[in-house]
Design a protein around this motif. Structure first.
Motif, short mmCIF file in Angstrom:
data_model
loop_
_atom_site.label_atom_id
_atom_site.label_comp_id
_atom_site.label_asym_id
_atom_site.label_seq_id
_atom_site.Cartn_x
_atom_site.Cartn_y
_atom_site.Cartn_z
N TRP A 252 1.16 -5.99 -20.86
CA TRP A 252 2.84 -6.96 -20.50
C TRP A 252 2.24 -8.12 -21.13
N ALA B 207 8.65 -3.36 -20.50
CA ALA B 207 7.97 -2.86 -19.25
C ALA B 207 7.99 -1.96 -19.08
N ILE C 43 5.29 0.55 -20.86
CA ILE C 43 3.48 -0.02 -19.98
C ILE C 43 3.69 0.66 -19.03
#
Length: 187
Positions: A50, A156, A159
């Protein structure tokens, strides 16, 4: 002649019942405690990926020499930087508690739910950072539209999806090993 001894008659022995306890079946081992530790490793991997994604996208969107300050602010001054990490951890812990020792497909389906949860957590944090309560309805509509397709929100979610799949594969493999241990104990 010597007197012969008279044989003593055998007395029947009382038969006492023998009570045997049935062996207890082996207890099914849980994957929950160790699963949380595996989720913690997955959360660290999510946080690293991230952070790298934020650095790359921020460097593309903010072409300036002030990038280190912008990145530091994105993880310390706003909720949208660190809320996805916490959401990933919470989502995966809940998934491990529900799924426990299931097979890989359960973690893949659960990983979709975790990814959606992380996506919406980012959108919510983004709206809180933008002080949505101070906006007019028209401004809020524009803000909400920009939040849905925010590249960081999409990153986000993506991932979180990938890390949850690989963490889930690890958890499923450990659950399968626990099943083999129980089968060996029964044999």
């Amino acid at each position: 002649p010597e007197p012969t001894a008279v044989p003593v008659p055998l007395q029947p022995q009382p038969v006492a019942p023998i009570f045997l306890q049935r062996p207890e079946p082996p207890k099914r081992k849980s994957n929950r405690g160790t699963g949380i530790l595996i989720v913690l490793v997955g959360t660290v991997a999510f946080a690293l990926l991230w952070s790298v994604a934020v650095v790359v996208v921020d460097s593309l969107l903010t072409p300036s020499n002030d990038l280190p300050k912008v990145l530091l602010d994105s993880f310390t001054q706003v909720f949208a930087g660190w809320v996805p990490i916490i959401a990933f951890f919470v989502g995966m812990v809940v998934l491990v508690q529900i799924v426990n020792r299931s097979r890989w497909w359960a973690y893949i389906l659960g990983g979709l739910v975790v990814a959606v949860f992380v996506y919406f957590a980012f959108v919510g944090a983004y709206l809180v950072d933008a002080h949505y309560w101070e906006r007019t309805p028209a401004e809020f509509a524009i803000l909400l539209r920009s939040a849905w397709l925010n590249p960081f929100a999409v990153l986000a979610g993506v991932i979180a999806r990938e890390i949850s799949v690989w963490t889930g594969a690890w958890l499923a493999a450990r659950g399968r090993n626990l099943d083999h241990v129980i089968e060996l104990e029964v044999d």
